[in-house]
Design an enzyme around this catalytic site. Structure first.
Site: not given
Ligand code: MN
Length: 290
Positions: A153, A247
């Protein structure tokens, strides 16, 4: 676009204890999602897993949900360190998180698997980067035997010094050289670090394996200034078929250790169900409009 849509567990509850999981899973399904992403922030190899993997897996199956997991590493267990003992503990932490995810029935473990989570005090060193490459190459080999994929990520400069842009992540993935290491883009981080929201998607192309959609303030989708229509058009243009996970964080729902690392100091929302349903409607609307 026919992607599996996911929601981060922190939208609903702050931990991974059975009572948290019982709050998270039914509500994620009720809001329309097909996947839950758990943060394994509170799992360590030297302690029993906080999350009941068998019970969670059964509840996910009961609600027809798939699962993914994410985490960052720790200051004392960090594969980007120059200290071999710290690196080895970092390898153990990634390996343990992968095994917990496997027990949950998931195939993707992602996040900042390459460094401690938090503001670094100095740039990444050459030795630290070499340690990231060797460590993740080793764990990727083990992950492949379980049919699992590791995600890199791309996080902003205040959370890691290892990779902040798609270009950084592509170089690191090239150096690791494993087919089951993929790149994970997050619009919240892209907004801080990239020149725009389209060129990183095109640059990553078929190596994109996971996506987080989050607003610039990490609250309601569509309530900030992220150009989601352009981002979704870019995903469609590369025929991205992997998961897209919403998110969002608010101090209304707190896992203290993770919330501190993410700098969650504000009440951006209080109603998890409304937030999740709203985000689902926004995502499917953007998908339909590409
Ligand atoms: Mn994230």
């Amino acid at each position: 676009m026919d992607n599996l849509l996911g929601v981060h567990a922190l939208v609903f509850s702050g931990g991974t204890q059975p009572e948290d999981v019982a709050r998270i899973v039914p509500r994620a399904a009720a809001a329309g999602y097909g996947l839950v992403e758990f943060s394994l922030h509170d799992c360590r190899p030297d302690a029993a897993p906080v999350i009941d993997t068998a019970g969670t897996r059964a509840l996910l199956e009961q609600h027809g949900l798939q699962v993914a997991a994410s985490r960052g590493l720790a200051v004392d267990a960090d594969v980007s360190s120059e200290d071999p003992a710290v690196v080895e503990r970092g390898v153990e932490l990634v390996r343990h998180s992968m095994q917990v995810t496997h027990e949950l029935g998931g195939r993707i473990v992602t996040g900042a698997l390459y460094s401690a989570f938090g503001k670094a005090g100095a740039p990444l060193t050459d030795q630290g980067r070499a340690n990231v490459v060797a460590s993740l190459r080793q764990v990727a080999g083990e992950a492949a035997e379980l049919g699992m994929t590791l995600g890199l990520e791309i996080c902003n400069r205040y959370e890691t010094n290892v990779l902040n842009t798609a270009a950084d992540a592509l170089r690191l993935a090239d150096d690791i050289g494993a087919d089951n290491v993929m790149i994970h883009l997050d619009t919240y981080h892209m907004n801080i670090e990239e020149t725009d929201l389209v060129s990183p998607v095109l640059a990553v192309g078929d190596r994109l394996g996971y996506v987080h959609v989050g607003e610039n303030h990490r609250g309601h989708l569509g309530g900030g200034h992220i150009d989601f229509p352009a981002f979704f058009r870019a995903l469609a243009s590369i025929e991205y078929a992997g998961p897209i996970t919403f998110e969002s964080f608010s101090d209304a729902v707190v896992m203290r250790s993770l919330s501190n690392d993410l700098a969650i100091w504000r009440t951006l929302w209080t109603d998890s169900d409304e937030l999740a349903a709203h985000a689902y409607a926004m995502i499917t609307g953007w998908q339909a409009a590409v």
